[in-house]
Design a protein around this motif. Structure first.
Motif, mmCIF file in Angstrom:
data_model
loop_
_atom_site.group_PDB
_atom_site.id
_atom_site.type_symbol
_atom_site.label_atom_id
_atom_site.label_comp_id
_atom_site.label_asym_id
_atom_site.label_seq_id
_atom_site.Cartn_x
_atom_site.Cartn_y
_atom_site.Cartn_z
ATOM 1 N N ALA A 112 11.531 59.194 -11.717
ATOM 2 C CA ALA A 112 10.487 59.719 -12.602
ATOM 3 C C ALA A 112 10.181 58.703 -13.711
ATOM 4 O O ALA A 112 9.004 58.477 -14.052
ATOM 5 N N ARG A 113 11.233 58.068 -14.280
ATOM 6 C CA ARG A 113 10.992 57.040 -15.307
ATOM 7 C C ARG A 113 10.225 55.854 -14.739
ATOM 8 O O ARG A 113 9.300 55.334 -15.373
ATOM 9 N N GLU A 114 10.608 55.420 -13.530
ATOM 10 C CA GLU A 114 9.898 54.292 -12.897
ATOM 11 C C GLU A 114 8.436 54.652 -12.642
ATOM 12 O O GLU A 114 7.545 53.831 -12.876
ATOM 13 N N LYS A 115 8.194 55.865 -12.160
ATOM 14 C CA LYS A 115 6.814 56.297 -11.891
ATOM 15 C C LYS A 115 6.018 56.336 -13.191
ATOM 16 O O LYS A 115 4.872 55.856 -13.252
ATOM 17 N N ALA A 116 6.626 56.882 -14.251
ATOM 18 C CA ALA A 116 5.943 56.936 -15.540
ATOM 19 C C ALA A 116 5.657 55.530 -16.047
ATOM 20 O O ALA A 116 4.565 55.255 -16.589
ATOM 21 N N ALA A 117 6.594 54.612 -15.840
ATOM 22 C CA ALA A 117 6.389 53.230 -16.282
ATOM 23 C C ALA A 117 5.255 52.585 -15.491
ATOM 24 O O ALA A 117 4.418 51.863 -16.061
ATOM 25 N N ARG A 118 5.206 52.817 -14.182
ATOM 26 C CA ARG A 118 4.119 52.259 -13.353
ATOM 27 C C ARG A 118 2.767 52.826 -13.785
ATOM 28 O O ARG A 118 1.775 52.092 -13.887
ATOM 29 N N GLN A 119 2.739 54.151 -14.039
ATOM 30 C CA GLN A 119 1.478 54.765 -14.460
ATOM 31 C C GLN A 119 1.043 54.208 -15.810
ATOM 32 O O GLN A 119 -0.144 53.915 -16.026
#
Length: 143
Positions: A112-119
């Motif tokens: 979830a943190r990686e996805k938020a960072a990518r977004q």
């Protein structure tokens, strides 16, 4: 008759028995004469066959009782050991399940943190591109 008069009662520490033997003084019995233990009343009368049988039966019953009690104690100890082993195994399984759940939760949070960072990176890139386009349009309009 004379032999009976000279008979001496002796207590032998080694065998813890009283022996009747022909002797003038106390001493060890080198020839291993027949030994008797004194009766419960302290007399030296030889026990009858009935008394011997009753004593043997009592001793046998005591041995059997001791054997049963020992078997029961061993069985109880074995059952206790099995219960403790089962409890340890259950605790280990529960601990493994908790650790697995924690690892899965940590993995979900990381994703979830990686996805938020990518977004966030994609939004920032889009904003930079939009700002660059607007700047290019302003420069083009200013020319």
């Amino acid at each position: 008759k004379q032999w009976y008069q000279r008979r001496v009662r002796a207590y032998e520490n080694l065998s813890r028995k009283y022996t009747l033997r022909r002797s003038k003084s106390l001493g060890n019995s080198p020839t291993g004469e027949i030994s008797w233990l004194p009766n419960s009343d302290g007399s030296w009368k030889e026990e009858s066959e009935k008394e011997k049988a009753e004593k043997a039966a009592r001793e046998k019953a005591e041995r059997e009782k001791a054997a049963r009690e020992k078997a029961e104690r061993e069985k109880a100890a074995k059952e206790k050991a099995e219960r403790e082993k089962a409890a340890r195994e259950k605790a280990e399984r529960e601990k493994a399940a908790r650790e697995k759940a924690e690892r899965q939760k940590a993995e979900r949070e990381r994703k979830a943190r990686e996805k938020a960072a990518r977004q966030k990176a994609a939004r920032e890139k889009a904003e930079r591109e939009k700002a660059a386009r607007e700047k290019a349009e302003r420069e083009k309009a200013a020319r």
